[in-house]
Design a protein around this motif. Structure first.
Motif, PDB file in Angstrom:
ATOM      1  N   SER A  12       0.829  -1.218   0.000  1.00  0.00           N
ATOM      2  CA  SER A  12       0.000   0.000   0.000  1.00  0.00           C
ATOM      3  C   SER A  12       0.854   1.254   0.000  1.00  0.00           C
ATOM      4  O   SER A  12       0.416   2.313  -0.435  1.00  0.00           O
ATOM      5  N   GLY A  13       2.094   1.108   0.517  1.00  0.00           N
ATOM      6  CA  GLY A  13       2.980   2.263   0.537  1.00  0.00           C
ATOM      7  C   GLY A  13       3.921   2.307  -0.639  1.00  0.00           C
ATOM      8  O   GLY A  13       4.898   3.060  -0.633  1.00  0.00           O
ATOM      9  N   THR A  14       3.679   1.470  -1.671  1.00  0.00           N
ATOM     10  CA  THR A  14       4.570   1.399  -2.827  1.00  0.00           C
ATOM     11  C   THR A  14       4.680   2.736  -3.545  1.00  0.00           C
ATOM     12  O   THR A  14       5.778   3.167  -3.908  1.00  0.00           O
ATOM     13  N   ALA A  15       3.559   3.390  -3.773  1.00  0.00           N
ATOM     14  CA  ALA A  15       3.575   4.669  -4.497  1.00  0.00           C
ATOM     15  C   ALA A  15       4.432   5.692  -3.764  1.00  0.00           C
ATOM     16  O   ALA A  15       5.236   6.411  -4.387  1.00  0.00           O
ATOM     17  N   PHE A  16       4.291   5.760  -2.454  1.00  0.00           N
ATOM     18  CA  PHE A  16       5.080   6.718  -1.668  1.00  0.00           C
ATOM     19  C   PHE A  16       6.556   6.339  -1.683  1.00  0.00           C
ATOM     20  O   PHE A  16       7.431   7.207  -1.738  1.00  0.00           O
ATOM     21  N   LEU A  20       9.563   8.749  -3.017  1.00  0.00           N
ATOM     22  CA  LEU A  20      10.761   9.123  -2.257  1.00  0.00           C
ATOM     23  C   LEU A  20      12.035   8.730  -2.997  1.00  0.00           C
ATOM     24  O   LEU A  20      13.014   9.482  -3.034  1.00  0.00           O
ATOM     25  N   LYS A  21      12.019   7.536  -3.612  1.00  0.00           N
ATOM     26  CA  LYS A  21      13.189   7.057  -4.349  1.00  0.00           C
ATOM     27  C   LYS A  21      13.528   7.990  -5.508  1.00  0.00           C
ATOM     28  O   LYS A  21      14.688   8.396  -5.694  1.00  0.00           O
ATOM     29  N   GLU A  22      12.503   8.351  -6.299  1.00  0.00           N
ATOM     30  CA  GLU A  22      12.747   9.191  -7.469  1.00  0.00           C
ATOM     31  C   GLU A  22      13.170  10.598  -7.066  1.00  0.00           C
ATOM     32  O   GLU A  22      14.037  11.195  -7.701  1.00  0.00           O
ATOM     33  N   LEU A 229      11.980  -3.268 -12.270  1.00  0.00           N
ATOM     34  CA  LEU A 229      11.002  -2.574 -11.433  1.00  0.00           C
ATOM     35  C   LEU A 229       9.612  -3.143 -11.635  1.00  0.00           C
ATOM     36  O   LEU A 229       8.863  -3.360 -10.675  1.00  0.00           O
ATOM     37  N   PHE A 230       9.269  -3.411 -12.904  1.00  0.00           N
ATOM     38  CA  PHE A 230       7.951  -3.973 -13.208  1.00  0.00           C
ATOM     39  C   PHE A 230       7.838  -5.444 -12.781  1.00  0.00           C
ATOM     40  O   PHE A 230       6.736  -5.985 -12.684  1.00  0.00           O
ATOM     41  N   ALA A 231       8.981  -6.078 -12.567  1.00  0.00           N
ATOM     42  CA  ALA A 231       8.967  -7.489 -12.175  1.00  0.00           C
ATOM     43  C   ALA A 231       8.521  -7.675 -10.734  1.00  0.00           C
ATOM     44  O   ALA A 231       8.159  -8.794 -10.329  1.00  0.00           O
ATOM     45  N   ASN A 232       8.519  -6.613  -9.943  1.00  0.00           N
ATOM     46  CA  ASN A 232       8.067  -6.698  -8.553  1.00  0.00           C
ATOM     47  C   ASN A 232       6.563  -6.960  -8.502  1.00  0.00           C
ATOM     48  O   ASN A 232       5.810  -6.514  -9.384  1.00  0.00           O
ATOM     49  N   PRO A 233       6.097  -7.664  -7.474  1.00  0.00           N
ATOM     50  CA  PRO A 233       4.647  -7.958  -7.357  1.00  0.00           C
ATOM     51  C   PRO A 233       3.864  -6.747  -6.871  1.00  0.00           C
ATOM     52  O   PRO A 233       3.279  -6.736  -5.787  1.00  0.00           O
ATOM     53  N   VAL A 234       3.896  -5.704  -7.679  1.00  0.00           N
ATOM     54  CA  VAL A 234       3.246  -4.435  -7.333  1.00  0.00           C
ATOM     55  C   VAL A 234       2.425  -3.969  -8.527  1.00  0.00           C
ATOM     56  O   VAL A 234       2.854  -4.126  -9.687  1.00  0.00           O
ATOM     57  N   ALA A 235       1.268  -3.446  -8.271  1.00  0.00           N
ATOM     58  CA  ALA A 235       0.422  -2.928  -9.358  1.00  0.00           C
ATOM     59  C   ALA A 235       1.155  -1.816 -10.107  1.00  0.00           C
ATOM     60  O   ALA A 235       1.775  -0.938  -9.488  1.00  0.00           O
ATOM     61  N   ARG A 236       1.073  -1.860 -11.420  1.00  0.00           N
ATOM     62  CA  ARG A 236       1.785  -0.870 -12.238  1.00  0.00           C
ATOM     63  C   ARG A 236       1.302   0.552 -11.945  1.00  0.00           C
ATOM     64  O   ARG A 236       2.073   1.496 -11.988  1.00  0.00           O
ATOM     65  N   TRP A 237       0.027   0.677 -11.649  1.00  0.00           N
ATOM     66  CA  TRP A 237      -0.514   2.029 -11.443  1.00  0.00           C
ATOM     67  C   TRP A 237       0.089   2.674 -10.198  1.00  0.00           C
ATOM     68  O   TRP A 237       0.221   3.901 -10.127  1.00  0.00           O
ATOM     69  N   LYS A 238       0.476   1.848  -9.211  1.00  0.00           N
ATOM     70  CA  LYS A 238       1.107   2.406  -8.017  1.00  0.00           C
ATOM     71  C   LYS A 238       2.489   2.956  -8.346  1.00  0.00           C
ATOM     72  O   LYS A 238       2.900   3.997  -7.825  1.00  0.00           O
ATOM     73  N   ILE A 239       3.209   2.237  -9.213  1.00  0.00           N
ATOM     74  CA  ILE A 239       4.515   2.739  -9.658  1.00  0.00           C
ATOM     75  C   ILE A 239       4.337   4.053 -10.412  1.00  0.00           C
ATOM     76  O   ILE A 239       5.083   5.013 -10.206  1.00  0.00           O
ATOM     77  N   LEU A 240       3.330   4.102 -11.275  1.00  0.00           N
ATOM     78  CA  LEU A 240       3.061   5.317 -12.044  1.00  0.00           C
ATOM     79  C   LEU A 240       2.700   6.476 -11.122  1.00  0.00           C
ATOM     80  O   LEU A 240       3.180   7.609 -11.309  1.00  0.00           O
ATOM     81  N   VAL A 241       1.867   6.213 -10.113  1.00  0.00           N
ATOM     82  CA  VAL A 241       1.467   7.265  -9.179  1.00  0.00           C
ATOM     83  C   VAL A 241       2.688   7.836  -8.462  1.00  0.00           C
ATOM     84  O   VAL A 241       2.823   9.058  -8.285  1.00  0.00           O
ATOM     85  N   GLY A 242       3.612   6.964  -8.045  1.00  0.00           N
ATOM     86  CA  GLY A 242       4.826   7.440  -7.379  1.00  0.00           C
ATOM     87  C   GLY A 242       5.666   8.311  -8.292  1.00  0.00           C
ATOM     88  O   GLY A 242       6.192   9.353  -7.877  1.00  0.00           O
ATOM     89  N   LYS A 243       5.798   7.908  -9.562  1.00  0.00           N
ATOM     90  CA  LYS A 243       6.582   8.686 -10.522  1.00  0.00           C
ATOM     91  C   LYS A 243       5.903  10.025 -10.823  1.00  0.00           C
ATOM     92  O   LYS A 243       6.564  11.069 -10.881  1.00  0.00           O
ATOM     93  N   LEU A 244       4.573   9.995 -11.018  1.00  0.00           N
ATOM     94  CA  LEU A 244       3.848  11.249 -11.281  1.00  0.00           C
ATOM     95  C   LEU A 244       3.941  12.194 -10.088  1.00  0.00           C
ATOM     96  O   LEU A 244       4.074  13.409 -10.262  1.00  0.00           O
ATOM     97  N   ALA A 245       3.890  11.647  -8.886  1.00  0.00           N
ATOM     98  CA  ALA A 245       3.990  12.488  -7.693  1.00  0.00           C
ATOM     99  C   ALA A 245       5.350  13.166  -7.617  1.00  0.00           C
ATOM    100  O   ALA A 245       5.452  14.333  -7.231  1.00  0.00           O
ATOM    101  N   ALA A 246       6.401  12.451  -7.998  1.00  0.00           N
ATOM    102  CA  ALA A 246       7.743  13.043  -7.996  1.00  0.00           C
ATOM    103  C   ALA A 246       7.843  14.167  -9.023  1.00  0.00           C
ATOM    104  O   ALA A 246       8.403  15.237  -8.757  1.00  0.00           O
ATOM    105  N   ILE A 247       7.280  13.939 -10.218  1.00  0.00           N
ATOM    106  CA  ILE A 247       7.295  14.973 -11.261  1.00  0.00           C
ATOM    107  C   ILE A 247       6.516  16.198 -10.801  1.00  0.00           C
ATOM    108  O   ILE A 247       6.957  17.343 -10.970  1.00  0.00           O
ATOM    109  N   CYS A 248       5.345  15.960 -10.214  1.00  0.00           N
ATOM    110  CA  CYS A 248       4.516  17.069  -9.716  1.00  0.00           C
ATOM    111  C   CYS A 248       5.239  17.851  -8.624  1.00  0.00           C
ATOM    112  O   CYS A 248       5.134  19.086  -8.558  1.00  0.00           O
TER     113      CYS A 248
END
Length: 402
Positions: A12-16, A20-22, A229-248
């Motif tokens: 659930s904290g994947t996006a955050f 932070l990583k980016e 990164l995509f190979a992790n058992p995490v929904a792709r949309w959560k990865i996208l949300v984290g990246k978009l949040a960093a850009i924003c």
């Protein structure tokens, strides 16, 4: 029993975590830092204010200084020449070809008085004074207006004296007089000089997140780091949300620095010398920031979407550079095709932000309805763009370079 809840919490904290990583990684990138926090946000306002100051001071300097104007046939109209001298015009030596002198920029304006001026004047007939100038030269407009106004003032005075000499009232020649009632306020006149300011804010947002958007998609794809990164058992949309949040985050920080810079350097703009009033303070900055919030998400989603189609970092730069032309359209439309704002226009992304910022510059303020339309319309477009990008992120081809 405790493993499943812990795993769920981590997911659930994947996006955050991605956010932070980016952010941490790109804070070490000198190119991203220069683009997001220095080049656009600080250098832009400084150059803007410097150019405005130079232009204003040059125009005021021209208005105060004696203006040299070559006069051909000055001997035929000595009284007119004397009137021009009283108005600060310095009659210069005649030139052989007045049109050529103006085109070569040897003179801003040239006057030519016909040889028959004196004879026609004594008969009470209309006389002609030719004024040569180049309307394509922006820097000579004040000089041309100054000379034209002096000649026309002299003509009106002499015409009134002729009527009085004939026992007629000067008002006979002007049965209808126009009483001009300018409704512009000192603050609304500032719009004439700062019409491109909304575009400047949008480009600051664009530049603030551009390099990050390219690196987080096309850059990682080129470095082949998206696949693990995509190979992790995490929904792709959560990865996208984290990246978009960093850009924003980078875009918002860039805009905040720009607004702060304008609030500071805006005090050094000599708007009062031109009868204008300019307010770029904290209230203006707060309204701009609020108007821009959904646009931050929209631009981040569009940049990520465009970068996802590129197979390399350089290719993504080319695509996003073309995308940068889109924010210019609303500013150009409002600058060259002035339109009366309708309610629906505030719901159009970019156009609504332009209209809102221009109203704030004019001192009219943005109503609650206009603000709501602007936020809702742009947010809806941002969600659509994010949804399309999320669909693209589900593709396995995205992680493959080449």
């Amino acid at each position: 029993m405790s493993t499943a809840p812990a795993s769920k919490a981590r997911r659930s904290g994947t996006a955050f975590t991605v956010f932070l990583k980016e952010v941490r990684e790109n804070l070490r990138d000198r190119r991203t830092l220069l683009s997001a926090f220095l080049t656009g946000p600080l250098l832009g306002p400084l150059l803007f204010v410097m150019l405005v100051n130079v232009q204003v001071n040059r125009e005021l300097d021209k208005a105060d200084r004696p203006l040299p104007v070559p006069v051909i046939g000055a001997q035929y109209a000595p009284n007119l020449v004397d009137a021009l001298k009283e108005g600060g015009i310095v009659p210069g030596a005649p030139v052989a070809d007045p049109g050529l002198a103006v085109r070569r920029q040897d003179a801003d304006v040239v006057l030519r008085i016909a040889a028959g001026y004196g004879k026609a004047w004594r008969k009470g007939e209309p006389v002609q004074v030719e004024m040569f100038y180049d309307s394509s030269r922006q820097d000579t407009r004040s000089a041309v207006d100054r000379v034209q106004q002096l000649v026309e003032t002299y003509a009106r005075q002499q015409g009134a004296m002729r009527l009085v000499a004939r026992g007629l009232s000067p008002g006979t020649a002007w049965p209808v007089q126009v009483a001009r009632r300018d409704q512009a306020t000192p603050q609304s006149r500032a719009v004439l000089m700062f019409a491109m300011l909304p575009y400047f804010f949008v480009i600051t947002l664009f530049m603030g997140g551009m390099y990050l958007a390219i690196d987080l998609t096309a850059g990682e794809r080129e470095r082949q780091s998206l696949e693990p990164l995509f190979a992790n058992p995490v929904a792709r949309w959560k990865i996208l949300v984290g990246k978009l949040a960093a850009i924003c985050a980078f875009s918002l920080a860039s805009l905040a620095i720009t607004l702060l810079a304008f609030a500071v350097v805006g005090r050094f703009i000599p708007a009062e010398k031109l009868g204008m009033e300019l307010d770029l303070g904290w209230h203006f900055a707060g309204i701009v920031l609020l108007l821009m919030l959904p646009l931050v998400m929209l631009l981040a989603a569009l940049q990520t979407l465009v970068a996802a189609f590129a197979k390399s970092y350089r290719e993504a730069q080319t695509y996003i550079s073309l995308l940068m032309m889109v924010p210019l359209i609303p500013s150009a439309l409002l600058a060259f095709l002035p339109i009366k704002a309708q309610a629906w226009m505030y719901a159009v992304p970019l156009l609504g932000q332009n209209l809102g910022i221009m109203q704030q510059l004019r001192g009219d303020g943005v109503s609650g309805e206009q603000l709501l339309l602007c936020l809702a319309g742009t947010l809806a477009a941002a969600l659509v763009a994010a949804g399309v990008t999320a669909q693209l992120y589900r593709s396995e081809k995205l992680a493959i370079s080449g």
